[in-house]
Scaffold this motif. Structure first.
Motif, mmCIF file in Angstrom:
data_model
loop_
_atom_site.group_PDB
_atom_site.id
_atom_site.type_symbol
_atom_site.label_atom_id
_atom_site.label_comp_id
_atom_site.label_asym_id
_atom_site.label_seq_id
_atom_site.Cartn_x
_atom_site.Cartn_y
_atom_site.Cartn_z
ATOM 1 N N TYR A 272 42.816 36.463 -38.368
ATOM 2 C CA TYR A 272 42.374 35.620 -39.344
ATOM 3 C C TYR A 272 43.387 35.114 -40.137
ATOM 4 C CZ TYR A 272 37.675 37.659 -38.454
ATOM 5 O OH TYR A 272 36.300 37.918 -38.026
ATOM 6 N N SER A 273 43.340 33.651 -40.221
ATOM 7 C CA SER A 273 44.413 33.021 -41.014
ATOM 8 C C SER A 273 43.841 31.849 -41.968
ATOM 9 C CB SER A 273 45.748 32.687 -40.247
ATOM 10 O OG SER A 273 45.088 31.506 -39.298
ATOM 11 N N ASN A 274 44.457 31.484 -42.782
ATOM 12 C CA ASN A 274 44.131 30.480 -43.824
ATOM 13 C C ASN A 274 44.107 29.024 -43.342
ATOM 14 O OD1 ASN A 274 43.463 31.896 -46.204
ATOM 15 N ND2 ASN A 274 45.672 31.723 -46.825
ATOM 16 N N ILE A 275 43.050 28.161 -43.398
ATOM 17 C CA ILE A 275 43.200 26.596 -42.890
ATOM 18 C C ILE A 275 44.271 26.276 -43.845
ATOM 19 C CG2 ILE A 275 41.852 24.636 -43.134
ATOM 20 C CD1 ILE A 275 39.289 26.174 -42.255
ATOM 21 N N SER A 276 44.938 25.192 -43.101
ATOM 22 C CA SER A 276 45.825 24.385 -43.944
ATOM 23 C C SER A 276 45.205 23.940 -45.238
ATOM 24 C CB SER A 276 46.486 23.438 -43.102
ATOM 25 O OG SER A 276 47.358 22.545 -43.865
ATOM 26 N N GLY A 277 45.797 23.927 -46.296
ATOM 27 C CA GLY A 277 45.335 23.433 -47.645
ATOM 28 C C GLY A 277 44.175 24.145 -48.445
ATOM 29 N N PHE A 278 43.702 25.303 -47.598
ATOM 30 C CA PHE A 278 42.649 26.195 -48.319
ATOM 31 C C PHE A 278 42.717 27.783 -47.740
ATOM 32 C CE2 PHE A 278 38.385 27.861 -48.365
ATOM 33 C CZ PHE A 278 37.601 27.222 -49.204
ATOM 34 N N SER A 279 42.631 28.512 -48.980
ATOM 35 C CA SER A 279 42.980 29.781 -48.959
ATOM 36 C C SER A 279 41.728 30.450 -49.013
ATOM 37 C CB SER A 279 43.900 30.292 -50.107
ATOM 38 O OG SER A 279 43.671 31.721 -50.329
ATOM 39 N N ILE A 280 41.204 31.421 -47.983
ATOM 40 C CA ILE A 280 40.019 31.873 -47.943
ATOM 41 C C ILE A 280 39.792 33.004 -49.082
ATOM 42 C CG2 ILE A 280 41.037 33.893 -46.530
ATOM 43 C CD1 ILE A 280 37.498 32.064 -46.274
ATOM 44 N N ASN A 281 40.901 33.592 -49.853
ATOM 45 C CA ASN A 281 40.530 34.461 -50.657
ATOM 46 C C ASN A 281 40.990 33.984 -51.939
ATOM 47 O OD1 ASN A 281 43.359 34.547 -50.718
ATOM 48 N ND2 ASN A 281 43.514 36.810 -50.595
ATOM 49 N N GLN A 282 41.214 32.614 -52.170
ATOM 50 C CA GLN A 282 41.651 32.228 -53.802
ATOM 51 C C GLN A 282 41.102 30.813 -53.823
ATOM 52 O OE1 GLN A 282 46.025 32.613 -53.059
ATOM 53 N NE2 GLN A 282 46.060 34.181 -54.791
ATOM 54 N N ASP A 283 40.397 30.261 -52.858
ATOM 55 C CA ASP A 283 39.857 28.870 -52.801
ATOM 56 C C ASP A 283 38.446 29.062 -52.837
ATOM 57 O OD1 ASP A 283 41.977 27.131 -53.709
ATOM 58 O OD2 ASP A 283 42.753 27.174 -51.420
ATOM 59 N N THR A 284 37.690 27.855 -53.097
ATOM 60 C CA THR A 284 36.244 28.019 -52.799
ATOM 61 C C THR A 284 35.638 26.487 -52.322
ATOM 62 O OG1 THR A 284 34.048 28.250 -53.962
ATOM 63 C CG2 THR A 284 35.748 27.765 -55.515
ATOM 64 N N LEU A 285 34.512 26.593 -51.970
ATOM 65 C CA LEU A 285 33.982 25.209 -51.541
ATOM 66 C C LEU A 285 33.207 24.479 -52.768
ATOM 67 C CD1 LEU A 285 32.416 25.695 -47.812
ATOM 68 C CD2 LEU A 285 34.634 24.316 -48.737
ATOM 69 N N SER A 386 41.832 12.820 -38.202
ATOM 70 C CA SER A 386 42.358 14.320 -37.703
ATOM 71 C C SER A 386 43.414 14.775 -38.410
ATOM 72 C CB SER A 386 42.799 13.930 -36.150
ATOM 73 O OG SER A 386 44.137 12.809 -36.385
ATOM 74 N N ALA A 387 43.988 13.986 -39.238
ATOM 75 C CA ALA A 387 45.020 14.568 -40.327
ATOM 76 C C ALA A 387 44.642 14.652 -41.656
ATOM 77 C CB ALA A 387 46.139 13.382 -40.325
ATOM 78 N N LEU A 388 43.434 14.533 -41.900
ATOM 79 C CA LEU A 388 42.642 14.493 -43.205
ATOM 80 C C LEU A 388 42.935 16.109 -43.803
ATOM 81 C CD1 LEU A 388 40.679 13.612 -45.417
ATOM 82 C CD2 LEU A 388 38.897 14.703 -44.171
ATOM 83 N N ASN A 389 43.721 15.991 -45.167
ATOM 84 C CA ASN A 389 44.030 17.112 -45.843
ATOM 85 C C ASN A 389 44.972 18.085 -45.259
ATOM 86 O OD1 ASN A 389 42.676 16.413 -48.262
ATOM 87 N ND2 ASN A 389 40.768 16.897 -47.205
ATOM 88 N N GLY A 390 45.444 17.647 -43.993
ATOM 89 C CA GLY A 390 46.238 18.481 -43.188
ATOM 90 C C GLY A 390 45.596 19.380 -42.052
ATOM 91 N N ASN A 391 44.263 19.362 -42.351
ATOM 92 C CA ASN A 391 43.506 20.236 -41.357
ATOM 93 C C ASN A 391 42.528 19.627 -40.634
ATOM 94 O OD1 ASN A 391 41.090 20.050 -43.078
ATOM 95 N ND2 ASN A 391 42.181 21.466 -44.517
ATOM 96 N N LEU A 450 28.249 15.973 -47.653
ATOM 97 C CA LEU A 450 29.460 16.238 -46.826
ATOM 98 C C LEU A 450 30.543 16.065 -47.541
ATOM 99 C CD1 LEU A 450 30.131 16.164 -43.784
ATOM 100 C CD2 LEU A 450 30.349 13.448 -43.862
ATOM 101 N N SER A 451 31.286 17.029 -47.429
ATOM 102 C CA SER A 451 32.532 17.158 -48.171
ATOM 103 C C SER A 451 33.656 17.265 -47.308
ATOM 104 C CB SER A 451 32.533 18.060 -49.076
ATOM 105 O OG SER A 451 33.616 18.864 -49.520
ATOM 106 N N ASP A 452 35.124 16.849 -47.757
ATOM 107 C CA ASP A 452 36.562 17.400 -47.097
ATOM 108 C C ASP A 452 36.567 18.978 -47.432
ATOM 109 O OD1 ASP A 452 36.957 16.932 -49.587
ATOM 110 O OD2 ASP A 452 38.816 15.730 -49.199
ATOM 111 N N VAL A 453 37.631 19.460 -46.790
ATOM 112 C CA VAL A 453 37.955 20.722 -46.871
ATOM 113 C C VAL A 453 39.268 20.861 -47.446
ATOM 114 C CG1 VAL A 453 38.206 22.912 -45.932
ATOM 115 C CG2 VAL A 453 36.344 21.688 -44.959
ATOM 116 N N VAL A 454 39.410 20.962 -48.799
ATOM 117 C CA VAL A 454 40.642 21.385 -49.497
ATOM 118 C C VAL A 454 40.470 22.116 -50.676
ATOM 119 C CG1 VAL A 454 40.057 19.323 -50.930
ATOM 120 C CG2 VAL A 454 42.504 20.061 -50.762
ATOM 121 N N GLY A 455 41.736 22.961 -51.041
ATOM 122 C CA GLY A 455 41.550 24.036 -52.019
ATOM 123 C C GLY A 455 41.925 23.499 -53.390
#
Length: 823
Positions: A272-285, A386-391, A450-455
């Motif tokens: 398990y690893s973070n998505i670019s620009g989004f931390s699974i344990n420090q960010d939220t949707l 495909s390059a949106l927010n680096g992910n 519909l939202s982008d994914v960024v922390g």
């Protein structure tokens, strides 16, 4: 790992000798015992630990503060035998005991109490889990928990156990005020309490807290805001006491739901690893740019709800507790509480997370384009998805907007007790009656975004436009309902649940042997109505409607969910079940005891039974009579040892559980049976400046039958780890206390298919306290010091083709500092 867990033994901090909330220590304490060893939760009367045939643990107020909990669910992680998935924020935790299942959410077989009465009659009300309405502050004297045993017969709907927050009652003069703040996160909190005597026979206690801040994750706004006040006053008199108390809770806290995480490797050995620009344990949707939920209310009128409300409990409760000695040695104990409970649960759930190009094509067809609907780049085209927010990802979000109109409940427990001398022993008799009424009046007002994914709380809404230029979305809204779930779940519930339960127990105690048996008969009914398109029968739940009032019907406005108010379905059925418990305890020596117990208990199913096949939508009666109640049968036996600074407890357990349930996120019903067995260890040790409390629970669990999905029979239930443990080593050197609270678990399966694994993890919560002068304490606490990712659940049962799994992790590292002054 198993050997390490057995070495640890279980968490059970010895609480200071002080007032018992359910019955005064002077009334409950047998001669020659330490008040710290008296248990009062889910038993006939206060009883010494070494004389009881139940498994019980307690956490002192000091121990709670040291472990730096960010929610009550994090407190519960320190109780042996309890699996507390503390990843939902201040509430919405999934809590289980000794291998009993978590087939949906909440705490189905475990009851959460304050001062001996339930917070809610049912701990797993959909979007109204009991822990949402519970806060721990300076009012708490200790937390006491019983697993299995007499919980079946001394509380309704709690065969797995009871966790009870016991309040201070002013027996000790004084109080404290504490100001705390987050060092690496935004959180500011003030706690205060005070208690003492108003007269020789009159005492009181008052306390509460207020806090405000972003919270442990970066949401882009103050997600946590609110507080609580509790007060009680006690009148002592010859032969007893009477206590009046009240509580006001009005708090807002983000409810953290699953978020995207990248998973590589294999199902059995995932990485398990973070998505670019989004931390699974420090960010939220959640985001400062996504705060409005445009929807229809429970009467199908346009309304804009505030996503920043999060979990918003509003509780106004009052009650009384009294213990009175009457003629011929009889004693009456009365507990009553009325709670006015309301609020909201609103949070963002990712129905799907995938590449922006894939989602654009799925929603708008080949050649579809994307643009920002709001935020700093509102109106700008997303030229390179495909390059949106680096992910390169988008999230199709269903806003779980649930209005809690009323979860009001009234409860009363009255019992009559007496001891009879019987030659070489003593016979104890208890008879009582329990009555409760629980309302479930809620509305599901979901919308699809519909939202982008960024922390960092910076996510924004996104519009989709077809190749022909037609907007598929409207200001980032795909549909004014759960459109990503096929338009389901526009619902309203208005049902009352009545529970009645006479109960009785007999116990015989001699110098070394204690025998006890208890029985309870729960009977009641559910009455009211429900409405929703899910009910079928020609009920229409999706229409076209001009939501923004511009005179036109957009694409998104053809997907508007409504509640079919003119065609509700009745709810009208009865339920009943017997519970019993038999136990024996034998003191081999003054310091060593053996015990054994067998119990049968039940749990009446509440709102999760509705909208399913078990209840007729024509007349509201049960189609399947067995669906009303799930039965738990369990056996346990063990040894208890306590001498000087050492205490050790070991319990072997076995349980067989029925389960019928519904999960809102997957729209899935469950009808199955489980079996679990294992070993629970707990202990504490103190020598000089060093002390240790520790514990471990080893569990083997499996699904033994399934009426709906037979392929899972024989599998390990989802999220059930084989071993969980906790340990708190501590050193006290003069004015300095330093230590750590260690919590760990082995791996488990994400779903019942037993494919994708959730890795095991260990977290460390460190604490440092310094007392420069009398009554002043400076403290530094680090929750999850090493910023571990600890996964408690995942929506996917196997790694999908895109490698994106929707999962919930515990919070990342948060460090706080506090100044406390006693007075």
């Amino acid at each position: 790992m198993k050997a390490f867990g057995i070495l640890l033994a279980t968490t059970a901090l010895v609480m200071p000798a002080s007032a018992l909330a359910q019955s005064d220590a002077a009334d409950a304490q047998p001669a020659g015992t330490d008040a710290s060893e008296i248990i009062v939760t889910a038993v006939a009367r206060g009883q010494n630990k070494l004389d009881s045939s139940v498994s019980v643990s307690s956490l002192s107020a000091e121990a709670i503060q040291q472990s730096a909990p960010r929610s009550v669910a994090e407190i519960f992680r320190n109780i042996p035998g309890i699996r507390s998935e503390s990843s939902g924020g201040e509430g919405n935790a999934n809590i289980a005991v000794r291998g009993l299942p978590v087939a949906s959410g909440g705490a189905k077989f475990l009851q959460l109490q304050e001062d001996g009465l339930p917070v809610l009659e049912y701990g797993d009300i959909t979007f109204g889990n009991a822990d949402i309405f519970l806060r721990a502050d300076f009012n708490v004297q200790r937390v006491e928990a019983i697993r299995g045993g007499s919980a079946s017969t001394f509380a309704s709907n709690s065969p797995g156990g009871v966790i009870n927050l016991i309040s201070k009652t002013g027996e000790t003069e004084g109080g404290a005020i504490q100001a705390s703040a987050g060092i690496d996160y935004s959180d500011y909190r003030l706690d205060v309490d005070y208690g003492g005597k108003l007269a020789d026979d009159l005492r009181f206690h008052i306390g509460g807290f207020y806090r405000q801040g972003t919270g442990p994750r970066a949401a882009g706004y103050d997600g946590n805001k609110g507080g609580q006040v509790k007060v009680n006053i006690t009148k002592d008199f010859a032969g007893g006491y009477i206590r009046f108390y009240g509580k006001y809770l009005n708090d807002r806290a983000i409810g953290y739901l699953p978020s995207p995480v990248r998973v590589t490797g294999s199902n059995s050995d995932p990485k398990y690893s973070n998505i670019s620009g989004f931390s699974i344990n420090q960010d939220t949707l959640h985001s400062r740019y996504i705060t409005r939920n445009v929807t229809l209310d429970g009467n199908n009128n346009p309304v804009v709800d505030d996503i920043r409300d999060g979990q918003h409990p509003v509780v106004k409760s009052f009650g009384l507790e009294s213990q009175v000695e009457i003629a011929d040695g009889w004693q009456v104990t009365e507990r009553f509480r009325y709670s006015d409970v309301s609020g909201r649960f609103i949070s963002n759930f990712p129905a799907n997370v995938d590449s922006a190009t894939s989602i654009a094509a799925a929603m708008g067809g080949v050649g579809a384009t994307l643009s920002y609907a709001n935020g700093p780049e509102a109106g700008q085209a997303i030229a390179n998805p495909s390059a949106l927010n680096g992910n390169g990802l988008l999230a199709q979000i269903v806003v779980f907007d649930t209005k809690l109109n009323s979860l009001n409940n009234v409860t009363n427990d009255i019992r009559l007790t007496r001891d009879f001398d019987m030659g070489s022993g003593k016979l104890g008799l208890t008879v009582g009656f329990y009555k409760s009424r629980q309302t479930v009046d809620t509305e599901w007002l979901w919308t699809s975004l519909l939202s982008d994914v960024v922390g960092g709380g910076k996510a924004a809404l996104v519009n989709v436009r077809s190749a022909g230029g037609q907007l598929v979305t409207q200001d980032g809204v795909y549909g004014y309902g759960a459109s990503y779930f096929g338009g389901c779940c526009r619902r309203s519930y208005n049902v009352d649940y009545n529970t009645n339960a006479p109960f009785a127990s007999l116990s015989w105690t001699s110098d070394k042997l204690t025998l006890d048996g208890s029985i309870r008969y729960d009977f009641g009914d559910a009455s009211g109505s429900i409405a929703g398109a899910d009910l079928g029968g020609g009920r229409v739940g999706t229409i076209s409607r001009d939501i923004n009032g511009d005179g036109l019907i957009s694409n998104a406005e053809t997907r508007v969910s409504v509640i079919p108010l003119t065609s509700p379905a009745p709810v009208n059925y009865d339920f009943n079940y017997w519970s019993y418990s038999l136990g024996a305890n034998y003191r081999l020596t003054p310091d060593l005891a053996l015990f054994a117990r067998y119990s049968r208990g039940g749990r009446a199913n509440a709102d999760r039974l509705l909208f399913g096949p078990a209840v007729s939508t024509v007349d509201g009666h049960l189609v399947d009579d067995n669906a009303a109640v799930d039965i738990v049968k369990q056996a346990e036996g063990g040894v208890k040892y306590r001498t000087g600074g050492l205490a050790l407890y070991a319990t072997a357990f076995w349980a067989r559980t029925e389960e019928q349930n519904f999960e809102a996120t997957t729209q899935r019903f469950v009808d199955r049976k489980y079996r679990a067995y294992g070993l629970e260890l707990e202990g504490s040790y103190r020598a000089g400046i060093f002390s240790l409390t520790a514990g471990g629970t080893w569990t083997k669990s499996k699904i033994v039958s399934d009426a709906l999905t037979p392929a899972v029979v024989g599998n390990v239930p989802r999220r059930q780890a084989e071993f969980v443990f906790q340990a708190t080593p501590q050193v006290d050197v003069g004015p300095v206390t330093v230590g750590a609270n260690v919590i760990g678990t082995t791996s488990s399966y994400a779903q019942d298919s037993d494919q994708l694994k959730l890795p095991g993890y260990t977290t460390v919560n460190a604490f440092l306290q310094y007392r420069p002068i009398e009554r002043v304490q400076l403290s530094l606490n680090a929750n999850n010091l090493f910023n571990v990712k600890g996964f408690t659940e995942a929506e996917e049962g196997a790694i999908p083709a895109n490698g994106i799994v929707r999962a919930r992790s515990i919070n990342g590292r948060t460090i706080s500092a506090a100044v406390r002054v006693g007075f």
